[in-house]
Write an enzyme that holds these catalytic residues in place. Structure first.
Site, short mmCIF file in Angstrom:
data_model
loop_
_atom_site.label_atom_id
_atom_site.label_comp_id
_atom_site.label_asym_id
_atom_site.label_seq_id
_atom_site.Cartn_x
_atom_site.Cartn_y
_atom_site.Cartn_z
N GLY B 300 92.12 27.49 98.50
CA GLY B 300 90.70 27.42 98.16
C GLY B 300 90.44 26.40 97.07
O GLY B 300 91.15 25.39 96.96
N SER B 301 89.46 26.70 96.21
CA SER B 301 88.93 25.69 95.29
C SER B 301 89.94 25.13 94.30
O SER B 301 89.77 24.00 93.83
CB SER B 301 87.75 26.27 94.51
OG SER B 301 86.76 26.67 95.44
N THR B 302 90.99 25.91 93.94
CA THR B 302 91.97 25.35 93.02
C THR B 302 92.58 24.08 93.61
O THR B 302 93.04 23.21 92.88
CB THR B 302 93.10 26.35 92.71
OG1 THR B 302 93.47 27.01 93.92
CG2 THR B 302 92.66 27.39 91.69
N PHE B 303 92.55 23.98 94.95
CA PHE B 303 93.17 22.85 95.61
C PHE B 303 92.34 21.57 95.44
O PHE B 303 92.83 20.47 95.69
CB PHE B 303 93.35 23.15 97.10
CG PHE B 303 94.28 22.20 97.80
CD1 PHE B 303 95.65 22.26 97.58
CD2 PHE B 303 93.79 21.23 98.65
CE1 PHE B 303 96.50 21.38 98.21
CE2 PHE B 303 94.65 20.33 99.28
CZ PHE B 303 96.01 20.41 99.07
N LYS B 304 91.08 21.73 94.99
CA LYS B 304 90.23 20.55 94.81
C LYS B 304 90.84 19.59 93.81
O LYS B 304 90.58 18.38 93.85
CB LYS B 304 88.83 20.98 94.35
CG LYS B 304 88.04 21.60 95.51
CD LYS B 304 86.76 22.23 95.04
CE LYS B 304 86.05 22.88 96.21
NZ LYS B 304 85.04 23.87 95.75
#
Lengths: 384, 603
Positions: B300-304
């Protein structure tokens, strides 16, 4: 001498009986006596060596087998010395009745016998267990020698020979049905006595041929015996080849001079009942090839002494008894060593004087006693 | 009278006997000379028995020398039938002291075997009681049993050993060779029943004890992380909570928590799984799993942050590039939503990062393109295992590059439609903030022998300049802004500069309302000494990572940073608006008038 006259008629008659019974000669074949005593003592040492560990383990008493065997050895030596002083001719009186008793016992054995080790070979009389087949060996020797000596002149005739052998053959058939190896020994005893008596040779080659055929037929009829042959050739393939293999391990690990007395490992339960039939393999392991050859040499010396006695006696009956006893001891020693070294298919034959077993020890010592008695007579005869 | 032919025949018999005797002597000589060696060898193999002596297993220490796994003396009790003198007394004593049923014990006591084992792993004190009774035939052997002084601490990392003291899972199995040592042996001669023979020369080979292993875990950090994880797991009634704390500079893992942890001293007792489907073994295997490395998830967003690294590396975006967010983006035939329903409107890249705006990342991802994106994944180690020294590490599950079309690229840009392990993400993030070095996460540091001298120091692969240093500097600022002003603000702590990124990943299948809330953080933001990730699996109630995961990380950092000796830095914190000057060359605009957005929706 003064005493005797006082004691009167009864004592005199007893004295006369004993005078008749005993030989006055002090001569006896000492080399034979000593080699016999040596073998007995050596046997006791080996029985203790082979049995002490398992006896301690199972019965909590290391000397259990030694003490029992020692008692029989003592009894056997007494019997031997007693018989050696007797005039063996009196045995003539007993050979026919004893032969009949043996046949009766053998017939009765399946009904009154005691089972042990999966075979009915023992008879229990007054708490004393013995094997009729063990007694059969000397009795067949005595009987055949007696009859053959009577018929020696015409024994070359088949009819006469058959008359001589008829009762032994009945006994042998009865024994063989129960115990093949003892049957073979008895056959050998009877045949060798007749062979020695008879002037002919060819017919014995025929008899030998017939016996070999019978043996082969015997093997073919009973398939389990054929399997025995296969076990003999490839002991490692069979569970029942275990004992044979263990025996070979023991012999092989002996080497030239052995591990030393008492140092056998194979006796520690690897060879089942190593104090019995397979005692020779432990002798090999502990004393090496050197010790084993010494033991074989000892037996050969004993047989040689017996042959000297047989050849030198002027009495045919005595000579034939000795021949029977020689055959008994020789066959048993050779078959035992052959089995232990896996040279022939396994069969249960104890090593005379050495293997554990009371009846057998007393019997064989009694036989040596007879031979010694013959040796005394020999000296007496020469004196005349 | 003996006739001459009789004498002759007697001699024939004698010659026959001698001949056979001679043949047998030859046979005997063959067996005892030629075959002697052959039979002797077989016989010795039959007699020898090898009894092994266990080697002492090496102790596992934490980085400060605290014992995490050691050995406790235990005893095994057995009986030797033939030595028993008073059977009833023996049975009574064994039943009484060892708390066993009489029937069972009597059967064993009566068994006529060489040696019958009654019970192993008996505590020394209990065995001593039996020893005092001094019963004939009762044997007590000393042995060592693996013992874990902290019971549950780092259970899924350390693992435990089996009946033969062999490692079964975790570090215990990964470092089996180091720890196990070499068992010694006693060669004895035995009889046919296996009894050892006295007075037979025995040869003894001494065992070589295993080496002690020093690992990078810090008991205090681990304990603290475990407490914090347990607290949030209970508060949110979550399935489980995982935490990894690592030194981003060299990959040393300070703590790896997977609550509920199980008791290493009773590894076959199920914990937190009162009901389970399938076999107990399956349930145990699940309990022993280390989710930080054995399982993958959609980050999810941590991967941004990875997408941002790729864009910066490729130079396709500047921090002040303008984007607009209407609340969704149509990619090919698909309409992909932003988490903020109304959209973030017009924003710069830096603002988009702070806001965790999906359309911004979709656009950025499209600018990078598939092949450049995959090259950057490669640089950050996302296609390979991290190389952590634990068994059973999972591989990432990625689209095949040729299958990645616009929609896939768009979803991947904000961390969906593929799976990686938490540790892979932490490793990639470390590279993003440590100046660009791709480290190997690890536990094992060095081994020592019994005397305590260092025997072997482990070296791990450090891939320097995996990404540009400038990229890393920018990433630190971007991530710090997330905590300082963006969705990660709940991770703020006084006196420290924290960087981080939140995430809320919906578990597959979509729409079942199950989430993994996570937060990835590091501190101090300008010179990271520690990087950590927390994952809360299936929290109940509020499930946003920024709301429930970030504050836990903040709390942990508040305790761990002083413990690590990282000095507080109030002034910089207070002047955070100005310290953008550090990153000269890059035009960064960090708006300090933070919308203090308590905006839980922003991911």
């Amino acid at each position: 001498m003064a005493k005797k006259k006082k004691s009167g008629g009864l004592f005199n008659s007893i004295k006369e009986f004993f005078q008749e019974l005993f030989i006055k000669s002090d001569y006896v074949d000492y080399p034979l006596m000593f080699v016999t005593l040596f073998l007995v003592v050596f046997g006791l040492v080996m029985v203790y060596s082979t049995s002490s560990y398992t006896a301690e383990l199972k019965l909590g008493q290391a000397t259990y087998y030694l003490v029992r065997q020692g008692m029989f050895a003592l009894l056997g030596v007494c019997v031997m010395l007693f018989i050696s002083r007797m005039d063996y001719h009196f045995l003539k009186k007993f050979s026919v009745p004893l032969m009949l008793v043996v046949i009766v016992l053998l017939v009765a054995l399946p009904f009154v016998g005691v089972e042990s080790h999966g075979a009915v070979r023992w008879i229990n009389i007054f708490g004393f267990q013995f094997q009729p087949s063990e007694f059969a060996k000397p009795i067949i020797a005595l009987f055949t020698a007696h009859i053959a000596s009577i018929k020696s002149a015409r024994i070359g005739e088949l009819k006469i020979m058959a008359k001589v052998l008829i009762l032994p053959v009945i006994a042998i058939v009865l024994i063989t049905s129960e115990n093949l190896s003892t049957g073979i020994i008895c056959t050998a005893i009877a045949c060798v006595i007749v062979f020695v008596t008879s002037p002919k040779v060819k017919q014995f080659l025929v008899i030998g041929g017939i016996l070999v055929c019978v043996m082969i037929g015997f093997l073919l009829v009973a398939s389990y015996r054929l399997e025995r042959i296969d076990i003999w050739l490839n002991p490692e393939k069979y569970d029942s080849g275990y004992q044979t293999l263990q025996s070979l391990y023991a012999i092989g690990s002996g080497g030239l001079f052995g591990k030393g007395l008492g140092q056998s490992i194979q006796k520690l339960g690897f060879i089942p009942e190593s104090h019995n039939d397979y005692i020779f393999s432990v002798v090999c392991e502990e004393l090496g090839l050197f010790g084993a050859i010494c033991v074989i040499g000892m037996f050969m010396f004993l047989i040689w002494r017996c042959v000297i006695i047989a050849v030198n006696t002027e009495d045919l009956y005595g000579a034939l008894i000795v021949v029977g006893i020689i055959t008994h001891i020789a066959v048993q020693v050779l078959v035992n060593i052959a089995v232990v070294t896996n040279s022939i298919p396994p069969t249960g034959v104890p090593l005379p004087f050495i293997s554990y077993g009371g009846t057998a020890l007393v019997c064989v010592l009694a036989e040596v006693g007879i031979v010694l008695s013959v040796s005394r007579h020999l000296r007496v005869a020469k004196e005349y | 009278m003996l006739k001459p032919h009789m004498k002759r025949k007697i001699l024939v018999v004698l010659v026959g006997v001698f001949a056979v005797a001679l043949l047998l002597t030859v046979r005997l000589s063959y067996l005892m000379i030629a075959k002697s060696e052959y039979y002797m060898e077989i016989a010795e193999a039959l007699h020898d028995r090898e009894r092994s002596i266990k080697a002492k297993r090496g102790v596992i220490y934490d980085r400060n020398g605290v014992e995490l796994a050691s050995n406790k003396p235990v005893c095994s009790v057995s009986v030797i039938h033939s030595q028993i003198t008073d059977e009833d007394a023996v049975v009574d004593a064994l039943c009484g002291v060892l708390d066993l049923s009489e029937g069972e014990v009597r059967k064993k006591v009566q068994a006529n075997t060489i040696r019958e084992k009654i019970k192993s792993n008996v505590d020394k004190e209990i065995a001593d009681k039996l020893r005092e009774m001094d019963l004939d035939g009762v044997m007590i052997d000393e042995d060592y049993k693996r013992y874990y002084p902290y019971d549950t601490l780092a259970s899924k990392v350390l693992g435990f050993t089996g009946a033969d003291n062999q490692g079964i899972v975790g570090i215990e199995v990964a470092y089996e060779e180091t720890l196990a040592g070499v068992p010694g042996s006693i060669l004895t001669m035995t009889d046919a029943h296996g009894y050892e023979l006295e007075n037979e020369a025995e040869s003894r080979i001494e065992p070589i004890p295993g080496d002690n292993l020093h690992i990078s875990i810090d008991v205090n950090i681990q304990k603290y992380a475990e407490q914090a994880a347990t607290k949030v797991m209970k508060a949110k009634n979550a399935q489980r909570v995982s935490v990894v704390m690592m030194n981003p500079q060299n990959g040393e893992i300070y703590a790896m928590v997977n609550v509920p942890e199980y008791n290493l001293n009773e590894p076959y007792t199920l914990v937190g799984m009162e009901s389970y489907e399938g076999s107990k073994q399956d349930a145990l295997n699940t309990m022993w799993r280390n989710f930080c490395i054995n399982d993958t998830y959609e980050p999810g967003s941590t991967f941004k942050l990875v997408t941002a690294v790729a864009a910066l590396e490729e130079g396709v975006v500047n921090l002040d590039d303008g984007f607009s967010c209407p609340g969704f983006r149509v990619v090919e035939d698909r309409r992909i939503r932003c988490h903020k329903v109304g959209g973030h409107g017009s924003e710069t890249f830096a603002e988009g990062f702070k806001n965790s705006c999906n359309p911004v990342f979709m656009d950025v991802g499209a600018r990078v393109g598939v092949s450049a994106m995959y090259e950057n994944y490669e640089k950050l180690g996302l296609f390979e295992k991290t190389g952590v020294d634990l068994p059973g590490e999972a591989s990432s599950i990625m689209h095949k590059q040729e299958n990645v079309k616009a929609v896939e690229l768009a979803t991947m840009s904000f961390g969906q439609s593929f799976q990686i392990t938490p540790l892979q993400l932490l490793r990639a993030a470390s590279a993003a903030v440590n100046g660009g070095t791709l480290v190997t996460p690890h536990f094992g540091m060095y081994t020592t022998d019994e005397a305590g001298t260092v025997k072997e120091t482990f070296q791990y692969n450090m891939e320097e300049s995996a990404i540009e240093k400038e990229t890393s500097e920018t990433m630190k600022l971007l991530l710090e802004s997330v905590v300082a002003e963006g969705s990660g603000n709940k991770a703020q702590i006084a006196g420290y500069r924290i960087g981080g990124k939140t995430a809320t990943s919906e578990k597959l299948p979509r729409g079942n309302g199950k989430y993994i809330s996570s937060f990835l953080g590091f501190a101090p933001a300008n010179n990271p000494q520690i990087i950590g990730i927390i994952l809360i699996d299936e929290p109940e109630g509020i499930y946003y990572g920024g709301t429930i995961a970030a504050p836990v990380m903040g709390e942990m950092f508040a305790n761990i940073l002083p413990y690590l000796g990282v000095e507080e830095d109030y002034t910089e914190q207070e002047e955070s608006s100005e310290d953008t000057n550090e990153t000269d060359g890059i035009d960064v605009e960090l708006d300090t008038s933070s919308q203090s957005n308590g905006n839980d929706l922003i991911e």
